[in-house]
Design a protein around this motif. Structure first.
Motif, PDB file in Angstrom:
ATOM      1  N   ALA A  80      -8.731   6.811   5.415  1.00  0.00           N
ATOM      2  CA  ALA A  80      -7.535   6.117   4.941  1.00  0.00           C
ATOM      3  C   ALA A  80      -7.464   4.701   5.498  1.00  0.00           C
ATOM      4  O   ALA A  80      -7.100   3.756   4.795  1.00  0.00           O
ATOM      5  N   ARG A  81      -7.832   4.544   6.753  1.00  0.00           N
ATOM      6  CA  ARG A  81      -7.799   3.216   7.379  1.00  0.00           C
ATOM      7  C   ARG A  81      -8.775   2.273   6.681  1.00  0.00           C
ATOM      8  O   ARG A  81      -8.461   1.111   6.421  1.00  0.00           O
ATOM      9  N   GLN A 118      -8.268  -2.629   0.644  1.00  0.00           N
ATOM     10  CA  GLN A 118      -7.211  -3.076  -0.248  1.00  0.00           C
ATOM     11  C   GLN A 118      -6.605  -4.390   0.239  1.00  0.00           C
ATOM     12  O   GLN A 118      -6.263  -5.266  -0.564  1.00  0.00           O
ATOM     13  N   ALA A 119      -6.493  -4.532   1.556  1.00  0.00           N
ATOM     14  CA  ALA A 119      -5.984  -5.783   2.108  1.00  0.00           C
ATOM     15  C   ALA A 119      -6.960  -6.931   1.842  1.00  0.00           C
ATOM     16  O   ALA A 119      -6.546  -8.062   1.564  1.00  0.00           O
ATOM     17  N   ASP A 171      -2.935   9.212   8.350  1.00  0.00           N
ATOM     18  CA  ASP A 171      -3.753   8.463   9.298  1.00  0.00           C
ATOM     19  C   ASP A 171      -5.094   9.163   9.456  1.00  0.00           C
ATOM     20  O   ASP A 171      -5.172  10.274   9.965  1.00  0.00           O
ATOM     21  N   VAL A 215      -7.281   1.226   3.322  1.00  0.00           N
ATOM     22  CA  VAL A 215      -6.216   0.243   3.507  1.00  0.00           C
ATOM     23  C   VAL A 215      -6.799  -1.147   3.773  1.00  0.00           C
ATOM     24  O   VAL A 215      -6.360  -2.150   3.203  1.00  0.00           O
ATOM     25  N   LEU A 225       0.809  -1.211   0.000  1.00  0.00           N
ATOM     26  CA  LEU A 225       0.000   0.000   0.000  1.00  0.00           C
ATOM     27  C   LEU A 225       0.845   1.265   0.000  1.00  0.00           C
ATOM     28  O   LEU A 225       1.900   1.315   0.628  1.00  0.00           O
ATOM     29  N   ILE A 271      -2.548   2.287   9.675  1.00  0.00           N
ATOM     30  CA  ILE A 271      -2.694   1.867   8.287  1.00  0.00           C
ATOM     31  C   ILE A 271      -1.545   0.956   7.890  1.00  0.00           C
ATOM     32  O   ILE A 271      -1.373   0.645   6.712  1.00  0.00           O
ATOM     33  N   ASN A 272      -0.763   0.525   8.881  1.00  0.00           N
ATOM     34  CA  ASN A 272       0.380  -0.347   8.645  1.00  0.00           C
ATOM     35  C   ASN A 272      -0.061  -1.793   8.839  1.00  0.00           C
ATOM     36  O   ASN A 272      -0.440  -2.193   9.943  1.00  0.00           O
ATOM     37  N   LEU A 273      -0.019  -2.595   7.776  1.00  0.00           N
ATOM     38  CA  LEU A 273      -0.500  -3.965   7.862  1.00  0.00           C
ATOM     39  C   LEU A 273       0.376  -4.831   8.761  1.00  0.00           C
ATOM     40  O   LEU A 273      -0.090  -5.829   9.307  1.00  0.00           O
ATOM     41  N   SER A 283     -10.790  -6.544   7.052  1.00  0.00           N
ATOM     42  CA  SER A 283     -11.594  -5.348   7.293  1.00  0.00           C
ATOM     43  C   SER A 283     -12.672  -5.544   8.361  1.00  0.00           C
ATOM     44  O   SER A 283     -12.795  -4.735   9.287  1.00  0.00           O
TER      45      SER A 283
END
Length: 299
Positions: free
Chosen positions: A198-199, A205-206, A194, A202, A189, A257-259, A244
């Motif tokens: 945005a969260r 997208q995950a 933050d 993300v 991503l 937002i960091n996987l 999600s």
């Protein structure tokens, strides 16, 4: 008392009307108000609203009145703790689900015979919006404990690992070993600010990355709830986490937002025995075994 008047009366009146020839002792908590994030509508996400809880518990015969010992009775704290335990367990969409879980948790204690639960939303309309349920020992599985899911291995697949020719061979190894495994896919991503929006982007997208992996290898099944994950672990399914729903429904998920951060949180939720970081360096993971698997190791 008519059925209509009983429907709009307090829970004590309903309990008395249903008591039969030998009324049971009742313990109650009324109008217990808590700020909660709950609801199925998008407008209810990311905000709290007031819920009012009223609970009446009919209890079996006890010697509390004679002994004056708090250990011989059902404590009021047992009721409020059941409410808070279910509120803290995960974010829910429906009051019906929350009421059911509170009732079943209370019925795990030996004294309760029948439980009345009323939950009302105080901030969603001009009046109170709520549900009310009655549960007893014959109406549920309170005495049946769920089988614990095994502690899995988490395998974090970097974006480069997804394109490695040896990835199917790597997945073959998990299948042959028969070790409970959950895959987590890096969505590669871009860095974003933050924020709540945005969260959500993300996480979506995950989810898409999880389905992308499923399209690469049909053995991989995207799963998004704890129930699905537990079933997969117990049934030798190779699952890939679509994060999600679980993250948005949780009350303690990191606001990130960091996987990688979300993967470390997820490892705690599923009590993972170790984490494999495929195609990337392993971050510091205190308290859990963590190893890098380089792309050359996949061949």
């Amino acid at each position: 008392m008519t059925e209509a008047s009983l429907a709009f009366s307090d829970l004590d009146a309903r309990a008395r009307a249903m008591a039969g020839d030998v009324p049971a002792d009742r313990i109650s908590v009324r109008d217990h108000v808590v700020d909660v994030e709950i609801g199925a509508f998008q407008a209810e996400r990311g905000v709290t609203q007031r819920l009012s809880f009223s609970v009446v518990v009919e209890v079996s015969d006890h010697g509390g009145a004679e002994t004056d010992d708090v250990d011989d009775i059902l404590s009021y704290d047992t009721i409020t703790e059941a409410i808070m335990a279910e509120l803290e367990a995960e974010r829910l969409n429906l009051l019906e689900t929350l009421a059911e879980r509170i009732a079943q948790r209370l019925l795990l204690s030996p004294q309760p015979q029948r439980v009345f639960v009323r939950i009302e939303k105080l901030d969603r309309g001009p009046g109170k919006l709520g549900v009310e349920i009655v549960r007893d020992r014959a109406s549920g599985d309170a005495d049946v404990e769920a089988q614990d899911a095994p502690a899995p291995i988490l395998a974090f697949l970097s974006s480069t690992a997804l394109t490695a020719e040896a990835l199917p061979t790597f997945l073959d190894q998990f299948e042959e070993d028969g070790v409970p495994t959950i895959l987590v896919v890096d969505a590669d991503l871009p860095l974003m600010q933050d924020s709540w929006a945005a969260r959500n982007i993300v996480l979506l997208q995950a989810d898409q990355a999880a389905w992308q992996l499923a399209s690469i290898d049909p053995r991989v099944v995207p799963v998004g709830t704890r129930t699905e994950l537990d079933w997969g672990l117990k049934n030798e399914q190779l699952s890939v986490w679509a994060p999600s729903k679980m993250v948005l429904d949780a009350v303690d998920a990191p606001i990130s937002i960091n996987l990688v951060d979300l993967t470390l949180w997820f490892a705690q939720q599923v009590q993972a025995c170790q984490i494999l970081w495929v195609g990337c360096d392993a971050p510091d993971t205190p308290g859990i075994s963590s190893h890098s698997v380089m792309l050359e190791d996949l061949s």
